[in-house]
Design an enzyme around this catalytic site. Structure first.
Site, PDB file in Angstrom:
ATOM      1  N   PRO A   2       7.717  42.006 -21.918  1.00  0.00           N
ATOM      2  CA  PRO A   2       6.486  41.247 -22.177  1.00  0.00           C
ATOM      3  C   PRO A   2       5.890  40.667 -20.891  1.00  0.00           C
ATOM      4  CG  PRO A   2       8.323  40.486 -23.549  1.00  0.00           C
ATOM      5  CD  PRO A   2       8.899  41.364 -22.490  1.00  0.00           C
ATOM      6  N   TYR A   3       4.597  40.460 -20.985  1.00  0.00           N
ATOM      7  CA  TYR A   3       3.875  39.739 -19.935  1.00  0.00           C
ATOM      8  C   TYR A   3       3.128  38.594 -20.619  1.00  0.00           C
ATOM      9  CZ  TYR A   3       0.243  38.484 -16.657  1.00  0.00           C
ATOM     10  OH  TYR A   3      -0.593  37.773 -15.845  1.00  0.00           O
TER      11      TYR A   3
END
Lengths: 75, 75, 75, 75, 75, 75
Positions: A2-3
């Site tokens: 994830p970012y």
């Protein structure tokens, strides 16, 4: 992998508080979606009050208008 | 008319290196997708180390934990 | 540990072309700034033509106005 | 009034899991920085595997290369 | 509850001009889509000239190349 | 050469309304900051209700809690 991008107004968040945000978000993604912390990026951006608008006004102005009315002020 | 946003940790990238990134990304989009450079925007954002987290830690802390183990450190 | 976001209009980019973009950007960041590919994220977002504006018009309309004038059309 | 953007690969996150992310991030910002939930926005974006690259490869390809080596695979 | 992010080159926009942008965008969203100003966020980000590229060049270089040709220069 | 990103919940905005947003934002940047429309990009992103959170809840749930109280509901 994830970012996560967190944008907040610049009002004195400390490195310790930022570290808490990083840890909290990373743990959350691991617990809810089984995401690997080693590939979880968290980027915090602090935005000057004059660069953030809400209610059609810069934040500082907006808060003044709310201060004249009851209820909590947005942070 | 692509828009490209590059976020890197703030660790001394020079104007010359940034110009290389701009040129490299623009050429890539022209070569791969036939995009017009005149309408290709590239925006570089440097993020302070205390504002970037990975592995549940701010980058500087994360690198310390890696330094005690073999293998390359993330940059 | 760079994060790169590429926004392009949705006009049929293939998985192979996207893979070229990913590789090209990652190589560029390694070559210019010595960034580790293992912690370089590239996220591609395709945007419908009706959701991208330039020159005050949605892209499709903008191209029509340019088509009546000489010179290359933006892609 | 924080704005949080969470980008994850599209791999079947349920509405319930997304609701957990929204609640978790909002609580975190309230607990750490005293932010008002009523003005905390959380936007989740799911990205197709072919649109996310790491290690110079689309995610699916990258995982295959990792699968041949020991250690956890990034999610 | 819209979120609007405006990125411009850093070239001396005043707080008054930023307030005009905030008000203008918020009014627009209210008029076109009936969005509530109280939950409309506008975040302005100013980007240094060396961090913005177009035409394969940093903005300052790009403008020099245009200055030698007729027509308006991009701002 | 501004870049503007507008995120709204996906609730039936028409192509005509999106065109109005594009034109309105572009005109605003020209009038306030003398920006050239030809290099002003506006990208609209519609976000599913389940992917947008406010008040610690997905939007749809949040609106239900507000519906039981007086005052306008956020859009």
């Amino acid at each position: 992998m994830p970012y996560v991008n967190i944008k907040i107004t610049r009002e004195g968040a400390t490195p310790e508080q930022k570290a808490e945000l990083v840890k909290g978000v990373t743990d959350l993604l691991m617990n809810v979606l089984d995401k690997d912390p080693a590939t979880t990026f968290v980027v915090i951006e602090e935005v000057a009050l004059e660069d953030w608008g809400v209610g059609g006004l810069p934040v500082a102005e907006y808060r003044k208008t709310l201060a004249a009315t009851p209820g909590p002020r947005p942070r």
